[in-house]
Design a protein around this motif. Structure first.
Motif: not given
Ligand code: ASP
Length: 432
Positions: A267-271, A303-308, A346-353, A380-389
């Motif tokens: 889903t690429a979304s922690s939320n 908390n967004m470790d993957g995004t960071a 918030a943890g939603v897709p693409g917010v990292g950019l 990368l969004d998909m992968l980092r979201t997995a790390v975020n959660v």
């Molecule tokens: N998609 C990420 C999340 O929901 C946020 C991001 O890195 O864009 O955690």
């Protein structure tokens, strides 16, 4: 077959199916119109909607139960402070590791701009920090719930639950009712999870039918470093913290987190993954509702470790491409900004950019540089979201362990809380 295995198989099948379409049938009109933008798109979007549909009611009921379950404001404050501190610590260490490794590997040196098809992405403006702080308190709670603004919902719900406690005995019936509602919502999560394999398949097939390997190749330096640091953080830093601070088995933790990671990945979304994370931390890992109901949605937002990690690598990469010297002060600013940015978004897709745009403008890097990394960002969004959660659940477990609200019996039981089959109600069940 176990549900996790089933979801994993459907995920792999979707990934392969999508890749085959990308390689051999990307210009077949029928497949594009009816399969990718028709069936897969609809099933995938329905599945995401189903997950998002659960978030607000589940967090609300669960948090009311959690706060009333703690019943002690001091403890609630302690859990909040510990979680906040650990979230910031892991995010800061994630981006520091990302910058450190990127400086050594130096992706983007001698980068040929011509190799990349520029997408000309317009970066939406980032909210100023003052507004982020003001927006912690909702001026209209109904709007906060309608928009799914997680920090505002948390603020209002905690205040509401504390006041239920303050009215004493008369609040008891409200708590009883909300406990039942929470149980119902958990059941809804189970029902949605039962159809997850098909949703995950559709999301994977759609994404991978559009993401060919051709996009990654020219960016392989950047892509590779992000993946490497994501892996090091998830399997190194976080697991070390679990072992040292939580004194629990990292292997068992990872085993029980697999479904959550798959949901986050697809889903690429922690939320949108909150319902699954909440269920896994409580039922699979044994974290008491009083801790999980607060720390999980809090973590999904701040908390967004993957995004960071992506931001750290992207900063060094773009600085190399544009031959900008950042220096120590520049890097420290990036670390501070990325940590702050992760709190405010918030943890939603693409917010990292969007967060990256905030960081770039602070250290004087060209914001247009973001267009360069856009092409590979979905993957990368998909992968980092997995790390975020994974980070959210790890910190929840550590905080619970420190508060004596982690059931080691559930944690160490490999099959505890495994997703069960869903049985639709029948006449006989009701009569029984
Ligand atoms: N998609 C990420 C999340 O929901 C946020 C991001 O890195 O864009 O955690």
């Amino acid at each position: 077959m176990k549900m996790t295995t089933k979801i994993l198989i459907w995920m792999a099948a979707g990934l392969m199916f999508g890749s085959v379409i990308n390689a051999f049938a990307s210009d077949v009109v029928f497949i594009q119109d009816y399969l990718i933008n028709g069936l897969f798109y609809v099933v995938g979007a329905l599945f995401i909607n189903l997950l998002k549909m659960l978030v607000v009611p589940l967090v609300t009921f669960s948090l009311i139960c959690g706060v009333c379950g703690i019943g002690d404001l001091k403890k609630l404050g302690r859990i909040g402070v510990k979680a906040f501190f650990l979230f910031m610590l892991t995010t800061a260490s994630a981006i520091t590791l990302a910058i450190f490794i990127s400086v050594i590997v130096a992706p983007g040196k001698n980068f040929e701009m011509a190799d990349i098809e520029q997408t000309g992405y317009e970066v939406p403006p980032a909210p100023p920090l003052t507004q982020v702080i003001i927006d912690l308190v909702p001026s209209n709670p109904v709007a906060a719930f309608a928009e799914g603004n997680m920090l505002q919902i948390i603020f209002f719900t905690i205040l509401f639950a504390v006041c239920i406690l303050m009215i004493g005995e008369r609040g008891k019936s409200i708590v009883d009712a909300v406990e039942k509602l929470n149980e119902v919502m958990m059941k809804v999560v189970n029902v949605v999870m039962a159809i997850a394999p098909y949703g995950v398949f559709a999301l994977m097939a759609k994404t991978f039918s559009m993401q060919g390997i051709g996009l990654i190749l020219p960016m392989i330096g950047y892509f590779g470093v992000v993946v490497l640091v994501l892996f090091l953080h998830a399997s190194g830093t976080l697991m070390l913290l679990l072992k040292l601070l939580g004194q629990v088995s990292p292997l068992m933790f990872l085993k029980k987190m697999r479904t959550v990671q798959i949901f986050a990945f697809s889903t690429a979304s922690s939320n949108a993954t909150i319902p699954v994370t909440l269920r896994a931390t409580e039922k699979r890992l044994g974290v008491d509702n009083s801790t999980a109901s607060f720390v999980v949605p809090f973590g999904a937002t701040i908390n967004m470790d993957g995004t960071a990690i992506m931001q750290g690598v992207a900063t060094v990469f773009i600085a190399n491409v544009y031959a900008v010297e950042l220096g120590l002060v520049g890097y420290l600013t990036v670390i501070g900004m990325a940590v702050l940015a992760s709190v405010g978004t918030a943890g939603v897709p693409g917010v990292g950019l969007i967060m990256l745009a905030m960081v770039f403008s602070q250290v004087g890097l060209p914001v247009e540089g973001i267009a360069l990394i856009m092409g590979v960002d979905r993957l990368l969004d998909m992968l980092r979201t997995a790390v975020n959660v994974t980070g959210d659940a790890a910190i929840t477990t550590i905080v619970a362990r420190g508060e004596d609200s982690l059931s080691m019996q559930i944690f160490n039981d490999p099959s505890a809380g495994a997703i069960e089959a869903v049985h639709l109600p029948t006449k006989e069940m009701q009569e029984n």
